[in-house]
Scaffold this motif. Structure first.
Motif, PDB file in Angstrom:
ATOM      1  N   GLN A  88       0.861  -1.088  -0.049  1.00  0.00           N
ATOM      2  CA  GLN A  88      -0.060  -0.193  -0.171  1.00  0.00           C
ATOM      3  C   GLN A  88       0.800   1.335   0.001  1.00  0.00           C
ATOM      4  OE1 GLN A  88      -2.463  -0.522   3.476  1.00  0.00           O
ATOM      5  NE2 GLN A  88      -3.447  -2.269   2.765  1.00  0.00           N
ATOM      6  N   GLY A  89       2.091   1.196   0.118  1.00  0.00           N
ATOM      7  CA  GLY A  89       3.171   2.234   0.112  1.00  0.00           C
ATOM      8  C   GLY A  89       3.221   2.815   1.270  1.00  0.00           C
ATOM      9  N   GLN A  90       2.992   2.453   2.387  1.00  0.00           N
ATOM     10  CA  GLN A  90       3.079   3.134   3.666  1.00  0.00           C
ATOM     11  C   GLN A  90       4.524   3.127   4.198  1.00  0.00           C
ATOM     12  OE1 GLN A  90      -0.176   1.794   6.670  1.00  0.00           O
ATOM     13  NE2 GLN A  90      -1.507   1.624   5.199  1.00  0.00           N
ATOM     14  N   PHE A  91       5.425   2.070   3.907  1.00  0.00           N
ATOM     15  CA  PHE A  91       6.619   1.814   3.778  1.00  0.00           C
ATOM     16  C   PHE A  91       7.528   1.118   2.837  1.00  0.00           C
ATOM     17  CE2 PHE A  91       4.830  -0.842   7.216  1.00  0.00           C
ATOM     18  CZ  PHE A  91       5.490  -2.203   6.870  1.00  0.00           C
ATOM     19  N   PRO A 119       9.775  -2.544  -5.083  1.00  0.00           N
ATOM     20  CA  PRO A 119      10.755  -2.215  -6.040  1.00  0.00           C
ATOM     21  C   PRO A 119      10.638  -0.557  -6.411  1.00  0.00           C
ATOM     22  CG  PRO A 119       8.896  -3.450  -6.682  1.00  0.00           C
ATOM     23  CD  PRO A 119       8.684  -3.385  -5.256  1.00  0.00           C
ATOM     24  N   ALA A 120       9.559  -0.086  -6.454  1.00  0.00           N
ATOM     25  CA  ALA A 120       9.372   1.241  -6.652  1.00  0.00           C
ATOM     26  C   ALA A 120      10.123   2.501  -5.676  1.00  0.00           C
ATOM     27  CB  ALA A 120       7.840   1.767  -6.633  1.00  0.00           C
ATOM     28  N   ALA A 121      10.776   1.969  -4.653  1.00  0.00           N
ATOM     29  CA  ALA A 121      11.317   2.816  -3.839  1.00  0.00           C
ATOM     30  C   ALA A 121      12.776   2.408  -3.682  1.00  0.00           C
ATOM     31  CB  ALA A 121      10.866   2.620  -2.363  1.00  0.00           C
ATOM     32  N   GLN A 122      13.506   2.383  -4.729  1.00  0.00           N
ATOM     33  CA  GLN A 122      14.880   2.081  -4.890  1.00  0.00           C
ATOM     34  C   GLN A 122      15.895   2.966  -3.837  1.00  0.00           C
ATOM     35  OE1 GLN A 122      16.435  -0.847  -5.989  1.00  0.00           O
ATOM     36  NE2 GLN A 122      14.568  -1.610  -6.206  1.00  0.00           N
ATOM     37  N   THR A 123      15.441   4.180  -4.026  1.00  0.00           N
ATOM     38  CA  THR A 123      16.218   5.225  -3.566  1.00  0.00           C
ATOM     39  C   THR A 123      16.402   4.915  -1.938  1.00  0.00           C
ATOM     40  OG1 THR A 123      15.720   6.947  -5.106  1.00  0.00           O
ATOM     41  CG2 THR A 123      16.475   7.579  -3.000  1.00  0.00           C
ATOM     42  N   GLU A 124      15.295   4.679  -1.177  1.00  0.00           N
ATOM     43  CA  GLU A 124      15.221   4.306   0.129  1.00  0.00           C
ATOM     44  C   GLU A 124      15.737   2.880   0.324  1.00  0.00           C
ATOM     45  OE1 GLU A 124      11.399   5.276   1.744  1.00  0.00           O
ATOM     46  OE2 GLU A 124      10.923   6.611   0.056  1.00  0.00           O
ATOM     47  N   THR A 125      15.615   2.005  -0.346  1.00  0.00           N
ATOM     48  CA  THR A 125      15.921   0.456  -0.158  1.00  0.00           C
ATOM     49  C   THR A 125      17.440   0.287  -0.608  1.00  0.00           C
ATOM     50  OG1 THR A 125      15.170  -0.292  -2.344  1.00  0.00           O
ATOM     51  CG2 THR A 125      13.691  -0.169  -0.328  1.00  0.00           C
TER      52      THR A 125
END
Length: 379
Positions: A88-91, A119-125
């Motif tokens: 859901q994109g919460q984290f 996979p859409a949050a590569q900058t954070e992961t």
């Protein structure tokens, strides 16, 4: 001319619309942008973990991660619900330490720890993956060290055998500190300085409507003296505006002002540039409404292209090139040099001269257009 200056200062002081545009609006923007981009505690890496093993080994791993990043432990039951929150994109990521983690380590087997990630949050992961990879490498090296020592090697011999043939030397290099407050306060100040042009145009057209300009032609007041008498109060107004806004940034957001002499030189140059352009604009536009439209274009367009909202180096190269032809760019560039980079008077004189050139160009246009403006008032 002295009486004219005093008269204009009193009129500006009574103008509530000028107060809103020159002081209230920039303070609101500084507070708004400062709240949005406040970076205190916003740069830490956060990893949510689920410890299904609840063993001393899993707790030791979590403690090791806590020394590097912010670790938030989630309840072990219903961990699938936590997985839904990633969807859901919460984290962006969650680490699950499975049951049997400690037992696998004791038996020398690999334990399959799972990192669930968006996979859409590569900058954070990506930083999380790098940290976990480094921790995994340290576990592997410790395992190899134990094996070598079990075969009779000493600790020194084991460390030498595992030493990398490549050594990366960390060389500390001083960098200029820049946070968003350093960007926001001067950026909003420079942007709203150019709103003085609305006030200037309104004053000239009011004098035209009331017939004061036509009466000036019948007096011994020279056009140049009239121009200076009208212009100088606005220069003082902009200087006062800048002092208030920088003082607000300093006392509310702890903005470091740097070299006050250099800052004063830029503020003076900026005030001459903004009011000089405003003076030329007042004699070029056909009316107050047109002056307001042109001022909006100059102020907002210059803010966007001149790097007042975001650092100019983040803008496309074509936009950066255009920005070099705008006074906003040179004002912001020199202010950031003073506030964030520790520049002094000798470092910013070039930018100050460019700002003065913009002001001189506006004053020249005003001098050329003034006789025609006076004749139109008489008619």
């Amino acid at each position: 001319m002295k009486a004219m200056i005093i008269k204009e200062l009193r009129l500006i002081g009574k103008d509530r619309r000028s107060f809103i545009f020159l002081l209230l609006m920039p303070i609101i923007f500084i507070v708004m942008f400062g709240s949005i981009f406040n970076q205190e505690g916003g740069s830490s890496i956060t990893l949510r973990t689920v410890d299904q093993d609840q063993s001393s080994a899993s707790k030791a791993l979590i403690e090791q991660m806590k020394g590097i990043m912010d670790v938030k432990q989630l309840p072990t039951d219903h961990w699938e619900d936590q997985l839904d929150k990633i969807k859901q994109g919460q984290f962006s990521a969650m680490l699950v330490i499975p049951s049997g983690f400690e037992q696998s380590m004791k038996e020398g087997k690999a334990s399959n720890i799972k990192l669930y990630q968006d996979p859409a949050a590569q900058t954070e992961t990506a930083p999380i993956q790098a940290i976990l990879g480094s921790i995994s490498t340290s576990y592997r090296e410790q395992k190899l060290t134990d094996l070598l020592m079990a075969k009779g090697d000493s600790k020194a011999q084991a460390d030498a055998a595992l030493a990398s043939p490549i050594h990366i030397e960390n060389v500390s290099t001083n960098s200029d500190h820049l946070n968003m407050i350093d960007q926001v306060v001067p950026g909003m100040t420079v942007m709203f300085v150019f709103f003085i042009m609305i006030t200037m145009a309104r004053r000239f057209f009011e004098e035209k409507k009331t017939g004061l300009l036509s009466r000036i032609r019948t007096t011994r007041i020279k056009p140049l003296h009239y121009l200076i008498g009208m212009w100088f109060p606005f220069v003082l107004t902009v200087i006062f505006q800048c002092v208030i806004l920088f003082a607000f940034g300093h006392y509310v957001y702890d903005l470091k002002l740097g070299d006050i002499a250099a800052l004063s030189a830029v503020v003076l140059s900026l005030s001459i540039a903004g009011t000089g352009i405003g003076l030329g604009l007042s004699f070029l536009v056909p009316g107050e409404g047109a002056a307001m439209v042109v001022t909006q274009i100059i102020s907002m367009g210059g803010a966007m292209l001149g790097g007042l909202w975001v650092p100019s180096y983040l803008l496309p190269q074509s936009v950066q090139t255009i920005g070099h032809f705008l006074p906003q760019f040179w004002a912001q560039h020199s202010l950031l040099d003073i506030i964030a980079h520790g520049a002094h008077l000798g470092d910013i004189w070039g930018s100050a001269l460019i700002l003065l050139a913009f002001g001189l160009a506006g004053l020249t246009i005003a001098l050329i257009r003034l006789p025609g403006f006076l004749r139109s008032a008489a008619n």
